[in-house]
Design a protein around this motif. Structure first.
Motif, PDB file in Angstrom:
ATOM      1  N   ASN A 106      -8.591  35.698 -23.038  1.00 23.82           N
ATOM      2  CA  ASN A 106      -7.243  35.057 -23.133  1.00 23.82           C
ATOM      3  C   ASN A 106      -6.973  33.972 -22.393  1.00 23.82           C
ATOM      4  OD1 ASN A 106      -4.493  35.362 -22.933  1.00 23.82           O
ATOM      5  ND2 ASN A 106      -4.099  36.787 -21.517  1.00 23.82           N
ATOM      6  N   SER A 107      -7.479  33.670 -21.340  1.00 24.24           N
ATOM      7  CA  SER A 107      -7.103  32.377 -20.403  1.00 24.24           C
ATOM      8  C   SER A 107      -7.664  31.142 -21.320  1.00 24.24           C
ATOM      9  CB  SER A 107      -7.264  32.548 -19.080  1.00 24.24           C
ATOM     10  OG  SER A 107      -6.673  33.291 -18.639  1.00 24.24           O
ATOM     11  N   GLY A 108      -8.691  31.375 -22.011  1.00 22.56           N
ATOM     12  CA  GLY A 108      -9.468  30.520 -22.811  1.00 22.56           C
ATOM     13  C   GLY A 108      -9.156  30.261 -24.273  1.00 22.56           C
ATOM     14  N   GLY A 109      -7.751  30.570 -24.474  1.00 27.11           N
ATOM     15  CA  GLY A 109      -7.002  30.571 -26.017  1.00 27.11           C
ATOM     16  C   GLY A 109      -7.469  31.567 -26.836  1.00 27.11           C
ATOM     17  N   GLY A 110      -7.783  32.664 -26.239  1.00 26.60           N
ATOM     18  CA  GLY A 110      -7.904  33.967 -27.330  1.00 26.60           C
ATOM     19  C   GLY A 110      -9.093  33.733 -27.934  1.00 26.60           C
ATOM     20  N   GLN A 111     -10.251  33.076 -27.497  1.00 27.36           N
ATOM     21  CA  GLN A 111     -11.386  33.052 -28.228  1.00 27.36           C
ATOM     22  C   GLN A 111     -12.485  33.994 -28.149  1.00 27.36           C
ATOM     23  OE1 GLN A 111     -11.926  30.432 -30.396  1.00 27.36           O
ATOM     24  NE2 GLN A 111      -9.879  29.218 -29.644  1.00 27.36           N
TER      25      GLN A 111
ATOM     26  N   GLN B  87      -0.429  49.863 -15.890  1.00 28.97           N
ATOM     27  CA  GLN B  87      -0.748  48.892 -16.793  1.00 28.97           C
ATOM     28  C   GLN B  87      -2.282  48.002 -16.432  1.00 28.97           C
ATOM     29  OE1 GLN B  87       3.297  46.506 -15.864  1.00 28.97           O
ATOM     30  NE2 GLN B  87       1.637  45.039 -15.874  1.00 28.97           N
ATOM     31  N   GLY B  88      -2.494  46.975 -17.081  1.00 30.35           N
ATOM     32  CA  GLY B  88      -3.854  46.681 -16.848  1.00 30.35           C
ATOM     33  C   GLY B  88      -4.115  46.411 -15.381  1.00 30.35           C
ATOM     34  N   ARG B  89      -3.168  45.814 -14.655  1.00 30.12           N
ATOM     35  CA  ARG B  89      -3.423  44.951 -13.251  1.00 30.12           C
ATOM     36  C   ARG B  89      -3.474  46.367 -12.400  1.00 30.12           C
ATOM     37  NH1 ARG B  89       1.773  41.455 -13.276  1.00 30.12           N
ATOM     38  NH2 ARG B  89       1.120  41.633 -15.451  1.00 30.12           N
ATOM     39  N   ALA B  90      -3.089  47.529 -12.440  1.00 25.20           N
ATOM     40  CA  ALA B  90      -3.024  48.621 -11.659  1.00 25.20           C
ATOM     41  C   ALA B  90      -4.665  48.922 -11.670  1.00 25.20           C
ATOM     42  CB  ALA B  90      -2.375  49.750 -12.125  1.00 25.20           C
ATOM     43  N   ALA B  91      -5.204  49.105 -12.741  1.00 25.50           N
ATOM     44  CA  ALA B  91      -6.496  49.281 -13.041  1.00 25.50           C
ATOM     45  C   ALA B  91      -7.581  48.372 -12.292  1.00 25.50           C
ATOM     46  CB  ALA B  91      -7.137  49.466 -14.141  1.00 25.50           C
ATOM     47  N   GLU B  92      -7.065  47.129 -12.220  1.00 26.66           N
ATOM     48  CA  GLU B  92      -7.783  45.851 -11.731  1.00 26.66           C
ATOM     49  C   GLU B  92      -7.743  46.113  -9.984  1.00 26.66           C
ATOM     50  OE1 GLU B  92      -7.288  42.525 -14.741  1.00 26.66           O
ATOM     51  OE2 GLU B  92      -5.412  42.499 -13.359  1.00 26.66           O
TER      52      GLU B  92
ATOM     53  N   PHE C 166      -8.704  36.545 -16.125  1.00 25.96           N
ATOM     54  CA  PHE C 166      -7.088  36.384 -16.302  1.00 25.96           C
ATOM     55  C   PHE C 166      -6.656  36.428 -15.105  1.00 25.96           C
ATOM     56  CE2 PHE C 166      -3.254  38.723 -17.328  1.00 25.96           C
ATOM     57  CZ  PHE C 166      -2.898  37.809 -18.177  1.00 25.96           C
ATOM     58  N   ASP C 167      -5.191  35.694 -15.171  1.00 24.08           N
ATOM     59  CA  ASP C 167      -4.632  35.503 -13.767  1.00 24.08           C
ATOM     60  C   ASP C 167      -4.527  36.761 -12.777  1.00 24.08           C
ATOM     61  OD1 ASP C 167      -3.462  34.609 -16.080  1.00 24.08           O
ATOM     62  OD2 ASP C 167      -1.605  34.182 -15.331  1.00 24.08           O
ATOM     63  N   THR C 168      -4.083  37.781 -13.352  1.00 27.86           N
ATOM     64  CA  THR C 168      -4.014  39.117 -12.568  1.00 27.86           C
ATOM     65  C   THR C 168      -5.410  39.476 -12.238  1.00 27.86           C
ATOM     66  OG1 THR C 168      -4.056  40.781 -14.458  1.00 27.86           O
ATOM     67  CG2 THR C 168      -1.812  39.845 -13.831  1.00 27.86           C
ATOM     68  N   THR C 169      -6.541  39.331 -12.679  1.00 22.78           N
ATOM     69  CA  THR C 169      -7.778  39.650 -12.331  1.00 22.78           C
ATOM     70  C   THR C 169      -8.032  39.116 -11.517  1.00 22.78           C
ATOM     71  OG1 THR C 169      -8.059  39.854 -15.046  1.00 22.78           O
ATOM     72  CG2 THR C 169      -9.942  40.045 -13.488  1.00 22.78           C
ATOM     73  N   ARG C 170      -7.869  37.757 -11.339  1.00 28.86           N
ATOM     74  CA  ARG C 170      -8.235  36.646 -10.355  1.00 28.86           C
ATOM     75  C   ARG C 170      -7.484  36.960  -8.959  1.00 28.86           C
ATOM     76  NH1 ARG C 170     -10.650  31.763  -9.065  1.00 28.86           N
ATOM     77  NH2 ARG C 170     -11.336  31.588 -11.394  1.00 28.86           N
ATOM     78  N   ALA C 171      -6.197  37.265  -9.478  1.00 28.33           N
ATOM     79  CA  ALA C 171      -5.449  37.359  -8.148  1.00 28.33           C
ATOM     80  C   ALA C 171      -5.739  38.833  -7.631  1.00 28.33           C
ATOM     81  CB  ALA C 171      -3.845  37.606  -8.648  1.00 28.33           C
TER      82      ALA C 171
ATOM     83  N   GLU D 163      -9.303  38.200  -5.490  1.00 27.25           N
ATOM     84  CA  GLU D 163      -8.970  37.113  -4.470  1.00 27.25           C
ATOM     85  C   GLU D 163      -8.164  38.087  -3.322  1.00 27.25           C
ATOM     86  OE1 GLU D 163      -7.398  33.518  -6.022  1.00 27.25           O
ATOM     87  OE2 GLU D 163      -9.361  33.086  -6.689  1.00 27.25           O
ATOM     88  N   PHE D 164      -7.238  38.638  -3.585  1.00 32.59           N
ATOM     89  CA  PHE D 164      -6.440  39.736  -2.852  1.00 32.59           C
ATOM     90  C   PHE D 164      -7.370  40.396  -1.886  1.00 32.59           C
ATOM     91  CE2 PHE D 164      -3.503  43.002  -1.634  1.00 32.59           C
ATOM     92  CZ  PHE D 164      -2.540  42.150  -0.976  1.00 32.59           C
ATOM     93  N   SER D 165      -8.349  40.773  -2.416  1.00 35.78           N
ATOM     94  CA  SER D 165      -9.293  41.771  -1.791  1.00 35.78           C
ATOM     95  C   SER D 165     -10.359  41.085  -0.797  1.00 35.78           C
ATOM     96  CB  SER D 165     -10.345  42.410  -2.755  1.00 35.78           C
ATOM     97  OG  SER D 165     -11.466  41.735  -3.125  1.00 35.78           O
ATOM     98  N   GLY D 166     -10.196  39.670  -0.974  1.00 38.02           N
ATOM     99  CA  GLY D 166     -10.990  38.726  -0.057  1.00 38.02           C
ATOM    100  C   GLY D 166     -12.186  38.249  -0.773  1.00 38.02           C
ATOM    101  N   ALA D 167     -12.476  38.671  -2.088  1.00 34.07           N
ATOM    102  CA  ALA D 167     -13.671  38.114  -2.862  1.00 34.07           C
ATOM    103  C   ALA D 167     -13.203  37.068  -3.537  1.00 34.07           C
ATOM    104  CB  ALA D 167     -13.989  39.239  -3.794  1.00 34.07           C
ATOM    105  N   GLU D 168     -14.410  36.238  -4.176  1.00 37.20           N
ATOM    106  CA  GLU D 168     -13.961  35.207  -4.997  1.00 37.20           C
ATOM    107  C   GLU D 168     -14.362  35.402  -6.395  1.00 37.20           C
ATOM    108  OE1 GLU D 168     -16.822  32.086  -4.248  1.00 37.20           O
ATOM    109  OE2 GLU D 168     -18.625  33.063  -4.402  1.00 37.20           O
ATOM    110  N   ALA D 169     -13.392  34.546  -7.316  1.00 37.73           N
ATOM    111  CA  ALA D 169     -13.986  34.772  -8.804  1.00 37.73           C
ATOM    112  C   ALA D 169     -14.206  33.475  -9.323  1.00 37.73           C
ATOM    113  CB  ALA D 169     -12.367  35.276  -9.068  1.00 37.73           C
ATOM    114  N   ILE D 170     -15.266  33.548  -9.945  1.00 37.08           N
ATOM    115  CA  ILE D 170     -15.794  32.437 -10.633  1.00 37.08           C
ATOM    116  C   ILE D 170     -15.962  32.450 -12.193  1.00 37.08           C
ATOM    117  CG2 ILE D 170     -18.133  30.754 -10.758  1.00 37.08           C
ATOM    118  CD1 ILE D 170     -18.706  31.634  -8.139  1.00 37.08           C
ATOM    119  N   ASP D 171     -15.490  31.456 -12.790  1.00 32.36           N
ATOM    120  CA  ASP D 171     -15.366  31.423 -14.215  1.00 32.36           C
ATOM    121  C   ASP D 171     -16.220  30.508 -14.939  1.00 32.36           C
ATOM    122  OD1 ASP D 171     -12.989  32.752 -14.180  1.00 32.36           O
ATOM    123  OD2 ASP D 171     -11.770  30.864 -14.136  1.00 32.36           O
ATOM    124  N   ILE D 172     -17.341  31.044 -15.838  1.00 37.47           N
ATOM    125  CA  ILE D 172     -18.329  30.177 -16.364  1.00 37.47           C
ATOM    126  C   ILE D 172     -18.515  30.524 -17.872  1.00 37.47           C
ATOM    127  CG2 ILE D 172     -20.008  29.911 -14.334  1.00 37.47           C
ATOM    128  CD1 ILE D 172     -21.315  32.508 -15.450  1.00 37.47           C
TER     129      ILE D 172
END
Ligand SMILES: *Cc1c(COP(=O)(O)O)cnc(C)c1O
Length: 459
Positions: free
Chosen positions: A188-193, A101-106, A126-131, A134-143
């Protein structure tokens, strides 16, 4: 079909799955037993399931026929070549890896490119993307752009990334520290816009200038193409598929959860242009997912994905998909339900704080609406507000989420017009009864992802 108000489902039904019709008394009991958290309900107690559009699509007769033809060979299965060809046709990316599934690729890609001191930038992770980042130790910034944060006014591409902020961030962090820029279409997390092609091109130019990796999180790329064709100048005469192909041509790679726009119940992939990254990812794939010609997938799954990726670009399908989601949202708005506007591709988001002004945020107006929808109509939805994102301060006081939303995610090709009419009728009752609804208290909660397992009691 353009001259008709009614959009018909562009399919007919060959196989049916019965819905167990329940009474309000039944549902009152079921909801109590589920501690007022519909995630804890058994699916046979739900009449209309709007919990998610992920993995809940109905497959076509072609896909089911493909399932029978699935080649289950460990290596070099014909079903893999069918899936690979469908993805190559769409993306033009040379290196393609199947995942379960997607998160495995992520996990594979962002795990490899991430790590301490790395930054990833997205319109909204998306939540799994951010997770995974962040799990790798990196930061995720939304703009996401400012217009994307306003939930009321029309703007055609509220999923766009803020290009000025993107360039500033890359300069501030140093291009060598950027793991990648991830454009999520639709957001997705921004309302599917949707995201415009102009914006996707703008990101490409900046990434090229600074030599930064650019990835597409393309779960809903067909739905995004619909909005581009109908809202962006210059794309009126392109096919949906050509629009998607153009978007893929801009990026260095893509990640897809096939559980969305590939119209299947399980699957995903990672596609890349760069051989070095692809080789490293392939090693990780073989260690954790499976051999490079199946990832975590059965041959039959790969066959269904190959077919689904073609079907999703059918013009009648996409018109029905986007217009039927909008139809629900437009009708709810007409009867006075406060919601996010305009309606995105896969879901309608209700503003529960505005619907129930009498319920304070620490009594979870979103969860109250989720419960009301189930009690009144057997409809299952999810709260996207302080249950999902709320935190506590040092004194144990709730720090609420910015919005108290309830998401109605629409499974693909599953429900008919009369199901939707029924949902609208349930909302009419919700309106009539809005002043009598009370909030909830949390009586038991886990440390993480509390919306899945928290238990509540009613005020
Ligand atoms: C669903 C989704 C994912 C994760 O995919 P899964 O198949 O659920 O693991 C990643 N990004 C976006 C935008 C998604 O919607």
């Amino acid at each position: 079909m353009e001259n008709f108000k009614t959009i018909i489902e562009p399919f007919k039904i060959k196989m049916v799955e019965p819905i167990k019709v329940t009474s309000r008394e039944d549902r009152k009991l079921f909801l109590e037993q589920a501690h007022y958290n519909p995630f804890l309900l058994d699916s046979d107690k739900v009449m209309i399931d709007f919990l998610t559009d992920s993995g809940t699509s109905a497959m076509s007769s072609e896909q089911w026929a493909g399932i029978m033809k699935g080649d289950e060979s460990y290596a070099g299965a014909s079903s893999w070549y069918n899936m690979r060809d469908a993805i190559f046709d769409l993306t033009g990316h040379e290196f393609i890896l199947p995942t379960h599934q997607g998160r495995a690729a992520e996990r594979i890609l962002y795990g490899y490119l991430g790590g301490k001191n790395k930054t990833f930038i997205s319109n909204t992770h998306f939540d799994t993307t951010r997770a995974n980042i962040e799990f790798s130790g990196a930061e995720a910034i939304d703009i996401v752009i400012e217009e994307g944060k306003n939930t009321r006014d029309f703007y055609p591409f509220k999923g766009n990334i803020d290009l000025t902020k993107l360039e500033t961030l890359i300069q501030e962090k140093g291009a060598e520290n950027i793991g990648g820029v991830i454009l999520t279409v639709t957001n997705n997390s921004g309302g599917g816009q949707p995201v415009s092609m102009e914006n996707a091109k703008g990101v490409a130019a900046i990434c090229k200038k600074y030599n930064v990796n650019y990835f597409l999180d393309c779960c809903r790329v067909a739905e995004n193409s619909y909005f581009i064709k109908h809202r962006e100048k210059g794309y009126e005469n392109k096919t949906y598929k050509e629009i998607a192909q153009e978007m893929f041509s801009l990026v260095d790679g893509a990640i897809m959860s096939a559980k969305k726009d590939a119209l299947v119940n399980m699957g995903g992939f990672l596609s890349l242009k760069n051989k070095e990254i692809a080789d490293a990812c392939k090693n990780l794939l073989i260690i954790t997912e499976g051999f490079a010609t199946y990832g975590g997938l059965s041959g039959r799954d790969m066959e269904a994905i190959a077919i689904g990726l073609r079907e999703v670009f059918d013009a009648d399908y996409l018109h029905y998909r986007i217009r039927s989601t909008a139809f629900l949202g437009e009708r709810l708005r007409e009867i006075g339900i406060p919601l996010m506007w305009p309606i995105g591709g896969h879901a309608v988001y209700i503003d529960a704080k505005e619907l129930y002004p009498q319920i304070p945020v620490n009594e979870y107006p979103g969860q109250a609406l989720v419960c009301e929808l189930y009690l009144k109509g057997g409809i299952r939805t999810v709260e996207i507000g302080s249950v999902m994102f709320g935190k506590y301060d040092d004194n144990g006081m709730l720090i609420p989420a910015p919005m108290e939303l309830v998401r109605l995610a629409i499974p693909r090709r599953v429900y008919t017009q009369s199901h939707i009419e029924y949902v609208i009728e349930v909302f009419e009752k919700i309106i009539t009864d809005r002043n009598n609804v009370k909030g909830l208290t949390i009586i038991e909660e886990p440390k993480f992802l509390r919306h899945f397992t928290s238990k509540f009691s009613r005020k």
